[in-house]
Design a protein around this motif. Structure first.
Motif, PDB file in Angstrom:
ATOM      1  N   THR A 162      11.571 -35.076  25.002  1.00  0.00           N
ATOM      2  CA  THR A 162      11.897 -34.432  23.764  1.00  0.00           C
ATOM      3  C   THR A 162      11.729 -33.006  24.025  1.00  0.00           C
ATOM      4  O   THR A 162      11.369 -32.514  25.058  1.00  0.00           O
ATOM      5  N   PRO A 163      11.800 -32.195  22.765  1.00  0.00           N
ATOM      6  CA  PRO A 163      11.578 -30.796  22.879  1.00  0.00           C
ATOM      7  C   PRO A 163      10.401 -30.400  23.320  1.00  0.00           C
ATOM      8  O   PRO A 163      10.007 -29.253  23.904  1.00  0.00           O
ATOM      9  N   SER A 164       9.149 -31.161  23.065  1.00  0.00           N
ATOM     10  CA  SER A 164       7.787 -31.147  23.497  1.00  0.00           C
ATOM     11  C   SER A 164       7.515 -31.733  25.064  1.00  0.00           C
ATOM     12  O   SER A 164       6.528 -31.633  25.391  1.00  0.00           O
ATOM     13  N   GLY A 165       8.525 -32.385  25.475  1.00  0.00           N
ATOM     14  CA  GLY A 165       8.322 -32.837  26.844  1.00  0.00           C
ATOM     15  C   GLY A 165       8.666 -34.354  26.775  1.00  0.00           C
ATOM     16  O   GLY A 165       9.001 -34.934  25.747  1.00  0.00           O
ATOM     17  N   GLN A 166       8.154 -35.022  28.105  1.00  0.00           N
ATOM     18  CA  GLN A 166       8.333 -36.688  27.922  1.00  0.00           C
ATOM     19  C   GLN A 166       7.518 -37.185  27.228  1.00  0.00           C
ATOM     20  O   GLN A 166       6.208 -36.767  26.832  1.00  0.00           O
ATOM     21  N   ALA A 167       8.079 -38.185  26.248  1.00  0.00           N
ATOM     22  CA  ALA A 167       7.388 -38.680  25.161  1.00  0.00           C
ATOM     23  C   ALA A 167       7.647 -40.379  25.288  1.00  0.00           C
ATOM     24  O   ALA A 167       8.829 -40.589  25.287  1.00  0.00           O
ATOM     25  N   ARG A 168       6.705 -41.074  24.506  1.00  0.00           N
ATOM     26  CA  ARG A 168       7.029 -42.271  24.165  1.00  0.00           C
ATOM     27  C   ARG A 168       7.646 -42.497  22.707  1.00  0.00           C
ATOM     28  O   ARG A 168       6.835 -41.970  22.009  1.00  0.00           O
ATOM     29  N   LEU A 169       8.724 -43.009  22.427  1.00  0.00           N
ATOM     30  CA  LEU A 169       9.396 -42.931  21.021  1.00  0.00           C
ATOM     31  C   LEU A 169       9.508 -44.365  20.818  1.00  0.00           C
ATOM     32  O   LEU A 169       9.860 -45.283  21.608  1.00  0.00           O
ATOM     33  N   TRP A 170       9.466 -44.591  19.187  1.00  0.00           N
ATOM     34  CA  TRP A 170       9.597 -46.092  18.953  1.00  0.00           C
ATOM     35  C   TRP A 170      10.901 -46.346  18.004  1.00  0.00           C
ATOM     36  O   TRP A 170      10.979 -45.456  17.302  1.00  0.00           O
ATOM     37  N   LEU A 171      11.706 -47.410  18.496  1.00  0.00           N
ATOM     38  CA  LEU A 171      12.699 -47.546  17.461  1.00  0.00           C
ATOM     39  C   LEU A 171      12.144 -48.237  16.258  1.00  0.00           C
ATOM     40  O   LEU A 171      11.030 -49.009  16.287  1.00  0.00           O
ATOM     41  N   GLN A 172      12.557 -47.803  15.176  1.00  0.00           N
ATOM     42  CA  GLN A 172      11.871 -48.161  13.937  1.00  0.00           C
ATOM     43  C   GLN A 172      12.216 -49.645  13.427  1.00  0.00           C
ATOM     44  O   GLN A 172      13.307 -49.936  13.485  1.00  0.00           O
ATOM     45  N   THR A 173      10.930 -50.225  13.077  1.00  0.00           N
ATOM     46  CA  THR A 173      11.332 -51.685  12.506  1.00  0.00           C
ATOM     47  C   THR A 173      11.920 -51.605  10.991  1.00  0.00           C
ATOM     48  O   THR A 173      12.226 -52.601  10.618  1.00  0.00           O
ATOM     49  N   SER A 174      11.808 -50.331  10.505  1.00  0.00           N
ATOM     50  CA  SER A 174      12.393 -50.223   9.118  1.00  0.00           C
ATOM     51  C   SER A 174      12.375 -48.461   8.959  1.00  0.00           C
ATOM     52  O   SER A 174      11.498 -47.913   9.749  1.00  0.00           O
ATOM     53  N   PRO A 175      13.124 -47.972   7.992  1.00  0.00           N
ATOM     54  CA  PRO A 175      13.180 -46.547   8.014  1.00  0.00           C
ATOM     55  C   PRO A 175      12.272 -46.139   6.823  1.00  0.00           C
ATOM     56  O   PRO A 175      11.987 -44.908   6.737  1.00  0.00           O
ATOM     57  N   GLU A 176      10.836 -46.953   6.720  1.00  0.00           N
ATOM     58  CA  GLU A 176      10.296 -46.566   5.928  1.00  0.00           C
ATOM     59  C   GLU A 176       9.351 -45.174   6.174  1.00  0.00           C
ATOM     60  O   GLU A 176       9.070 -44.556   4.991  1.00  0.00           O
ATOM     61  N   PHE A 177       8.621 -45.003   7.268  1.00  0.00           N
ATOM     62  CA  PHE A 177       7.965 -43.829   7.454  1.00  0.00           C
ATOM     63  C   PHE A 177       8.428 -42.793   7.264  1.00  0.00           C
ATOM     64  O   PHE A 177       8.120 -41.692   6.525  1.00  0.00           O
ATOM     65  N   HIS A 178       9.729 -42.646   7.763  1.00  0.00           N
ATOM     66  CA  HIS A 178      10.552 -41.351   7.624  1.00  0.00           C
ATOM     67  C   HIS A 178      10.935 -40.938   6.068  1.00  0.00           C
ATOM     68  O   HIS A 178      10.824 -39.878   5.475  1.00  0.00           O
ATOM     69  N   PRO A 182      15.877 -40.832  11.223  1.00  0.00           N
ATOM     70  CA  PRO A 182      15.871 -41.001  12.680  1.00  0.00           C
ATOM     71  C   PRO A 182      15.750 -42.546  12.986  1.00  0.00           C
ATOM     72  O   PRO A 182      15.058 -42.946  12.299  1.00  0.00           O
ATOM     73  N   VAL A 183      16.390 -43.228  14.053  1.00  0.00           N
ATOM     74  CA  VAL A 183      16.225 -44.449  14.573  1.00  0.00           C
ATOM     75  C   VAL A 183      14.816 -44.379  15.433  1.00  0.00           C
ATOM     76  O   VAL A 183      14.079 -45.367  15.550  1.00  0.00           O
ATOM     77  N   LEU A 184      14.509 -43.223  15.975  1.00  0.00           N
ATOM     78  CA  LEU A 184      13.459 -43.030  16.753  1.00  0.00           C
ATOM     79  C   LEU A 184      12.372 -42.238  16.179  1.00  0.00           C
ATOM     80  O   LEU A 184      12.575 -41.438  15.577  1.00  0.00           O
ATOM     81  N   GLY A 185      11.074 -42.536  16.315  1.00  0.00           N
ATOM     82  CA  GLY A 185       9.930 -42.146  15.980  1.00  0.00           C
ATOM     83  C   GLY A 185       8.716 -41.974  16.636  1.00  0.00           C
ATOM     84  O   GLY A 185       8.730 -42.757  17.717  1.00  0.00           O
ATOM     85  N   HIS A 186       7.798 -41.106  16.606  1.00  0.00           N
ATOM     86  CA  HIS A 186       6.646 -40.809  17.479  1.00  0.00           C
ATOM     87  C   HIS A 186       5.704 -41.682  17.352  1.00  0.00           C
ATOM     88  O   HIS A 186       4.614 -42.062  17.860  1.00  0.00           O
ATOM     89  N   GLY A 187       5.649 -42.638  15.986  1.00  0.00           N
ATOM     90  CA  GLY A 187       4.834 -43.646  15.651  1.00  0.00           C
ATOM     91  C   GLY A 187       5.789 -44.944  15.353  1.00  0.00           C
ATOM     92  O   GLY A 187       7.147 -44.959  15.058  1.00  0.00           O
ATOM     93  N   GLY A 188       5.250 -46.141  15.381  1.00  0.00           N
ATOM     94  CA  GLY A 188       5.862 -47.204  14.954  1.00  0.00           C
ATOM     95  C   GLY A 188       5.124 -48.086  14.221  1.00  0.00           C
ATOM     96  O   GLY A 188       4.064 -47.861  13.682  1.00  0.00           O
ATOM     97  N   SER A 189       5.684 -49.510  13.918  1.00  0.00           N
ATOM     98  CA  SER A 189       4.781 -50.371  12.964  1.00  0.00           C
ATOM     99  C   SER A 189       3.883 -50.906  13.788  1.00  0.00           C
ATOM    100  O   SER A 189       3.803 -51.422  14.605  1.00  0.00           O
ATOM    101  N   THR A 190       2.456 -51.003  12.997  1.00  0.00           N
ATOM    102  CA  THR A 190       1.333 -51.389  13.814  1.00  0.00           C
ATOM    103  C   THR A 190       1.093 -52.881  12.986  1.00  0.00           C
ATOM    104  O   THR A 190       0.162 -53.587  13.734  1.00  0.00           O
ATOM    105  N   ASP A 191       2.192 -53.426  12.260  1.00  0.00           N
ATOM    106  CA  ASP A 191       1.855 -54.550  11.571  1.00  0.00           C
ATOM    107  C   ASP A 191       1.903 -55.762  12.840  1.00  0.00           C
ATOM    108  O   ASP A 191       2.681 -55.851  13.561  1.00  0.00           O
ATOM    109  N   VAL A 192       0.746 -56.699  12.639  1.00  0.00           N
ATOM    110  CA  VAL A 192       0.538 -57.377  13.631  1.00  0.00           C
ATOM    111  C   VAL A 192       1.608 -58.456  13.821  1.00  0.00           C
ATOM    112  O   VAL A 192       1.769 -59.161  14.894  1.00  0.00           O
TER     113      VAL A 192
END
Length: 324
Positions: free
Chosen positions: A60-76, A39-49
């Motif tokens: 989302t299926p669980s309701g309104q949420a903030r989603l993060w556009l991924q800075t790279s596909p690493e986490f998934h 996915p391009v969207l994720g529940h977490g993003g890059s914390t890199d300073v």
């Protein structure tokens, strides 16, 4: 009549881009590395300073949420590794706020791949082979340089032991900026980008290794045999002064990764930057057991830019981020 609707790349260039993308896929197919899409969207993003993420509000299926556009596909992709995928690669759409210029675009294509069981040295050689597969001409020999040795050669300082005040003065002089209150890594980054990077990759593929431990958010660390200083198990590849790839001996310890995420967000608060939601699903995957190995991210638009001899990444993109 407005021409803003037209592509930023010539159609002939896009045909060449498609051909080169095919060579990338063939390279990995020959090595039995699985192509994946995440996915391009994720529940977490890059914390890199040093990165600024983009987010959106979505239902989302669980309701309104903030989603993060991924800075790279690493986490998934690491979650796939933990699930037993084996070696994988991806040509992924990635997003980084504020990155605009001849070498940057807010939205870009990241080639990322992971090799369970690979040493960092083995991944450096595979990255070298991939780059040579795409470029039309031999870029020259591969040379490896320690980060601290480059600073000694070009700036006559040891970046690990130089006093912060001295680093600030040197960065201020070289950058023409007021760096009196800058953090250590900010000074080093400025000196690296302005003084050292332009010299790299002029006579071949230059690989920089053993970065400061503080510059290894998602990598293991090891001790420098010279003096026992902790350094990042990380490499970067340069050609013609352009950074192409960034690879890690991947961190698999969930507790250590969680601590680093929180350290990053603390640093973001101190700098007045917004915090980024931690990817709890990644931490859960690490706890379940991600295999040891190495991974690398390569800016595919930059590599195509070099392969096709264009002046900007926008020249190899169908539609670059609008400049106006």
């Amino acid at each position: 009549m407005s021409i803003d609707w037209q592509p930023t790349a010539e159609i002939a260039t896009l045909r060449e881009r498609a051909r080169l993308a095919g060579r990338v896929r063939a390279f990995f197919a020959a090595r039995d590395v699985l192509e994946v899409e995440t996915p391009v969207l994720g529940h977490g993003g890059s914390t890199d300073v040093h990165l600024d993420s983009l987010s959106c509000e979505a239902m989302t299926p669980s309701g309104q949420a903030r989603l993060w556009l991924q800075t790279s596909p690493e986490f998934h992709m690491k979650r796939l590794l933990a699930a037993g995928s084996g070696p994988i690669f991806q040509l992924a759409r990635s997003f980084r706020d504020g990155e605009v210029g001849k070498r940057h675009n807010l939205e870009f294509t990241m080639l990322e791949w992971y090799r369970p069981g690979f040493s960092l040295a083995a991944l450096i050689d595979e990255t070298d082979a991939l780059i040579r597969e795409v470029l039309p001409d031999d870029p020259g020999p591969q040379r490896r340089h320690r980060y601290r040795d480059l600073f000694r050669e070009w700036l006559a300082i040891d970046p690990f032991t130089e006093a912060l005040d001295g680093l600030r003065r040197l960065a201020s002089t070289q950058g023409g900026l007021d760096m009196a209150d800058a953090q250590r890594d900010d000074c080093l980054d400025l000196l690296m980008s302005l003084v050292i990077e332009p010299t790299l990759g002029r006579e071949g593929l230059d690989v920089v290794i053993d970065y400061p431990a503080s510059q290894a958010a998602l990598a293991r660390r090891h001790q420098d045999p010279e003096d026992g200083a902790w350094v990042a198990s990380r490499f970067e590849v340069y050609l013609h002064g352009l950074e192409l790839a960034n690879g890690y001996d991947e961190l698999t310890d969930a507790s250590e990764q969680q601590a680093r995420f929180h350290e990053d967000n603390s640093a973001r608060r101190a700098l007045g930057k917004p915090e980024v939601d931690v990817d709890e699903r990644l931490l859960a995957a690490l706890r379940s057991g991600m295999p040891a190995g190495s991974g690398v991210a390569l800016g595919l638009d930059r590599l195509f830019q070099l392969a096709l001899g264009t002046g900007s990444v926008a020249d190899v993109m169908a539609f670059a981020t609008p400049r106006t």
